[in-house]
Enzyme design. Sequence first.
Site, PDB file in Angstrom:
ATOM      1  N   LYS A   1       1.171  12.489  -4.641  1.00  0.00           N
ATOM      2  CA  LYS A   1       1.332  11.465  -5.693  1.00  0.00           C
ATOM      3  C   LYS A   1       0.529  11.927  -6.903  1.00  0.00           C
ATOM      4  O   LYS A   1      -0.681  12.166  -6.791  1.00  0.00           O
ATOM      5  CB  LYS A   1       0.801  10.112  -5.222  1.00  0.00           C
ATOM      6  CG  LYS A   1       1.789   9.322  -4.394  1.00  0.00           C
ATOM      7  CD  LYS A   1       1.265   7.911  -4.170  1.00  0.00           C
ATOM      8  CE  LYS A   1       2.227   7.098  -3.318  1.00  0.00           C
ATOM      9  NZ  LYS A   1       1.677   5.769  -2.984  1.00  0.00           N
TER      10      LYS A   1
ATOM     11  N   GLU B   1     -12.220   4.609   1.911  1.00  0.00           N
ATOM     12  CA  GLU B   1     -10.873   5.132   2.203  1.00  0.00           C
ATOM     13  C   GLU B   1     -10.839   5.809   3.581  1.00  0.00           C
ATOM     14  O   GLU B   1      -9.784   5.891   4.207  1.00  0.00           O
ATOM     15  CB  GLU B   1     -10.413   6.099   1.110  1.00  0.00           C
ATOM     16  CG  GLU B   1     -10.272   5.475  -0.286  1.00  0.00           C
ATOM     17  CD  GLU B   1      -8.925   4.796  -0.544  1.00  0.00           C
ATOM     18  OE1 GLU B   1      -8.082   4.717   0.369  1.00  0.00           O
ATOM     19  OE2 GLU B   1      -8.724   4.330  -1.691  1.00  0.00           O
TER      20      GLU B   1
ATOM     21  N   GLU C   1       7.530   7.068   0.080  1.00  0.00           N
ATOM     22  CA  GLU C   1       7.234   5.652   0.285  1.00  0.00           C
ATOM     23  C   GLU C   1       8.502   4.806   0.281  1.00  0.00           C
ATOM     24  O   GLU C   1       8.583   3.792  -0.402  1.00  0.00           O
ATOM     25  CB  GLU C   1       6.238   5.176  -0.797  1.00  0.00           C
ATOM     26  CG  GLU C   1       5.414   3.984  -0.354  1.00  0.00           C
ATOM     27  CD  GLU C   1       4.234   3.690  -1.276  1.00  0.00           C
ATOM     28  OE1 GLU C   1       3.486   4.613  -1.612  1.00  0.00           O
ATOM     29  OE2 GLU C   1       4.095   2.518  -1.652  1.00  0.00           O
TER      30      GLU C   1
ATOM     31  N   ARG D   1       4.525   4.884   4.521  1.00  0.00           N
ATOM     32  CA  ARG D   1       3.481   5.335   3.593  1.00  0.00           C
ATOM     33  C   ARG D   1       2.778   4.143   2.936  1.00  0.00           C
ATOM     34  O   ARG D   1       1.614   4.227   2.567  1.00  0.00           O
ATOM     35  CB  ARG D   1       4.068   6.279   2.540  1.00  0.00           C
ATOM     36  CG  ARG D   1       2.994   6.850   1.623  1.00  0.00           C
ATOM     37  CD  ARG D   1       3.436   8.055   0.829  1.00  0.00           C
ATOM     38  NE  ARG D   1       2.310   8.561   0.059  1.00  0.00           N
ATOM     39  CZ  ARG D   1       2.237   9.758  -0.499  1.00  0.00           C
ATOM     40  NH1 ARG D   1       3.251  10.598  -0.365  1.00  0.00           N
ATOM     41  NH2 ARG D   1       1.174  10.141  -1.170  1.00  0.00           N
TER      42      ARG D   1
ATOM     43  N   ASN E   1      -1.646   1.713   1.556  1.00  0.00           N
ATOM     44  CA  ASN E   1      -2.063   0.775   0.514  1.00  0.00           C
ATOM     45  C   ASN E   1      -2.819  -0.429   1.095  1.00  0.00           C
ATOM     46  O   ASN E   1      -3.012  -1.431   0.398  1.00  0.00           O
ATOM     47  CB  ASN E   1      -0.845   0.272  -0.275  1.00  0.00           C
ATOM     48  CG  ASN E   1      -0.174   1.397  -1.036  1.00  0.00           C
ATOM     49  OD1 ASN E   1      -0.831   2.333  -1.465  1.00  0.00           O
ATOM     50  ND2 ASN E   1       1.141   1.319  -1.174  1.00  0.00           N
TER      51      ASN E   1
ATOM     52  N   HIS F   1      -5.079  -2.486  -1.058  1.00  0.00           N
ATOM     53  CA  HIS F   1      -4.874  -2.073  -2.449  1.00  0.00           C
ATOM     54  C   HIS F   1      -4.244  -3.148  -3.329  1.00  0.00           C
ATOM     55  O   HIS F   1      -4.430  -3.132  -4.540  1.00  0.00           O
ATOM     56  CB  HIS F   1      -4.040  -0.789  -2.509  1.00  0.00           C
ATOM     57  CG  HIS F   1      -4.841   0.457  -2.170  1.00  0.00           C
ATOM     58  ND1 HIS F   1      -5.446   0.632  -0.946  1.00  0.00           N
ATOM     59  CD2 HIS F   1      -5.141   1.560  -2.895  1.00  0.00           C
ATOM     60  CE1 HIS F   1      -6.078   1.801  -0.947  1.00  0.00           C
ATOM     61  NE2 HIS F   1      -5.915   2.382  -2.105  1.00  0.00           N
TER      62      HIS F   1
ATOM     63  N   HIS G   1      -6.336  -3.702  -6.354  1.00  0.00           N
ATOM     64  CA  HIS G   1      -5.894  -3.411  -7.729  1.00  0.00           C
ATOM     65  C   HIS G   1      -6.147  -4.604  -8.641  1.00  0.00           C
ATOM     66  O   HIS G   1      -6.498  -4.441  -9.809  1.00  0.00           O
ATOM     67  CB  HIS G   1      -4.401  -3.065  -7.757  1.00  0.00           C
ATOM     68  CG  HIS G   1      -4.122  -1.656  -7.329  1.00  0.00           C
ATOM     69  ND1 HIS G   1      -2.865  -1.242  -6.947  1.00  0.00           N
ATOM     70  CD2 HIS G   1      -4.917  -0.575  -7.234  1.00  0.00           C
ATOM     71  CE1 HIS G   1      -2.925   0.044  -6.617  1.00  0.00           C
ATOM     72  NE2 HIS G   1      -4.151   0.471  -6.783  1.00  0.00           N
TER      73      HIS G   1
ATOM     74  N   HIS H   1     -12.980   2.223  -7.550  1.00  0.00           N
ATOM     75  CA  HIS H   1     -11.735   2.045  -6.793  1.00  0.00           C
ATOM     76  C   HIS H   1     -12.007   1.792  -5.301  1.00  0.00           C
ATOM     77  O   HIS H   1     -11.485   0.844  -4.712  1.00  0.00           O
ATOM     78  CB  HIS H   1     -10.837   3.276  -6.982  1.00  0.00           C
ATOM     79  CG  HIS H   1      -9.595   3.223  -6.150  1.00  0.00           C
ATOM     80  ND1 HIS H   1      -8.559   2.348  -6.411  1.00  0.00           N
ATOM     81  CD2 HIS H   1      -9.229   3.915  -5.040  1.00  0.00           C
ATOM     82  CE1 HIS H   1      -7.603   2.507  -5.497  1.00  0.00           C
ATOM     83  NE2 HIS H   1      -7.980   3.460  -4.662  1.00  0.00           N
TER      84      HIS H   1
HETATM   85  N1  GLY Z   1      -3.036   6.722  -1.823  1.00  0.00           N
HETATM   86  C1  GLY Z   1      -1.852   6.240  -1.235  1.00  0.00           C
HETATM   87  C2  GLY Z   1      -0.807   7.279  -1.014  1.00  0.00           C
HETATM   88  O1  GLY Z   1      -1.062   8.440  -1.248  1.00  0.00           O
HETATM   89  O2  GLY Z   1       0.285   6.958  -0.625  1.00  0.00           O
END
Ligand code: GLY
Length: 362
Positions: free
Chosen positions: A141, A183, A235, A240, A244, A247, A251, A265
């Site tokens: 990503k 994380e 995703e 995937r 999140n 998140h 966010h 974050h």
């Molecule tokens: N950080 C979430 C992903 O890479 O899908």
Amino acid sequence: MKEVVRVELGARAYDIVIAPGILADAGREIGRPKSGRPQLVVTDETVAAAHLERLASALDRPLDPVIFPAGEATKTWRSLESLVERILSAGVERGDAVIAFGGGVIGDLTGFAAAVARRGCEFVQIPTTLLAQVDSSVGGKTAINAAAGKNLVGAFHQPSRVLIDPELLDTLGPRDMRAGYAEVVKYGLLGDAAFFAWCEANAAALLAGDRAAQVHAIAHSCRMKAAIVAEDERETSGRRALLNLGHTFGHAFEAETGFSDRLLHGEAVAMGMVMAFAFSAERGICSAQDAARAQAHLAASGLPVSPAGFGFTVEALVHHMQQDKKAAGGTTPFVLARSIGDAYLDKTIALADVEAFLAPRL
Ligand code: GLY
């Protein structure tokens, strides 16, 4: 202490190499540019001051460094434009790798520039923060920020190799270590109860610099992410999306604190994961004990676990959730949990219920 994790993506498969001291082998690990020109390395001022000399002496070729200011404000159209122009003027050929040497900001920006320059050139990630080593450098990503929000302009573009040197973490401040560690805990919470128990037993050692604990945590996190990305690179299946966890709440907290140092974050994700478990418990989806255990471990690791005291309003937080890029068809999908190690994507949550849940917690 060397671990190699393969990201199985057919023609785009690549290795993540995790080893203390691997930076010194960067010359051998990364092929020489076919163009014969100096090696383009993208980094930020902080990483350049701390580590660029070591990378330069490890690479058996002259270096062409591109150094951006450290911080989220670097992920802009303007930086993208200047970096793409540098890639083109440096004569990087399609088979040549651009090196991203930094945290998530540098990795995201360099990956996106590599995705679009010459319709795609190779890039190698050498992540320097724990957050980037366990999450953002892996999986392809890439993005910059737009006026409408964070990471809204980007591409899926996989690196050709990821070199992870835990020794680089020695210059990271304790707050950034803890934020990256959130994380790591995420992987246990979303899909591996045994790993969460390992985290409970080993967090203190890992955060204090225990190398074996760091290598284990990074390799395990990368292995879990690699498996998920191999199954659902773009995703689309919902798999995937489990990455999140925390998140959507997170966010909203970050947006309300202006994506600033007030809340990093990883800290927002820690609070978000606590909210996701508490919300799951309140709805009878997971046990109150599991929610309490998740919260207790994150708090014991020095991470914030409550949104109280930030001056958040329910209206503002829910507004961000509505705007969230994951919102689709009028509902915002939430990653919830049936237990520690068993997260799932729930697309049935009414934001009114989230509002009622959050109101007494602010
Ligand atoms: N950080 C979430 C992903 O890479 O899908």
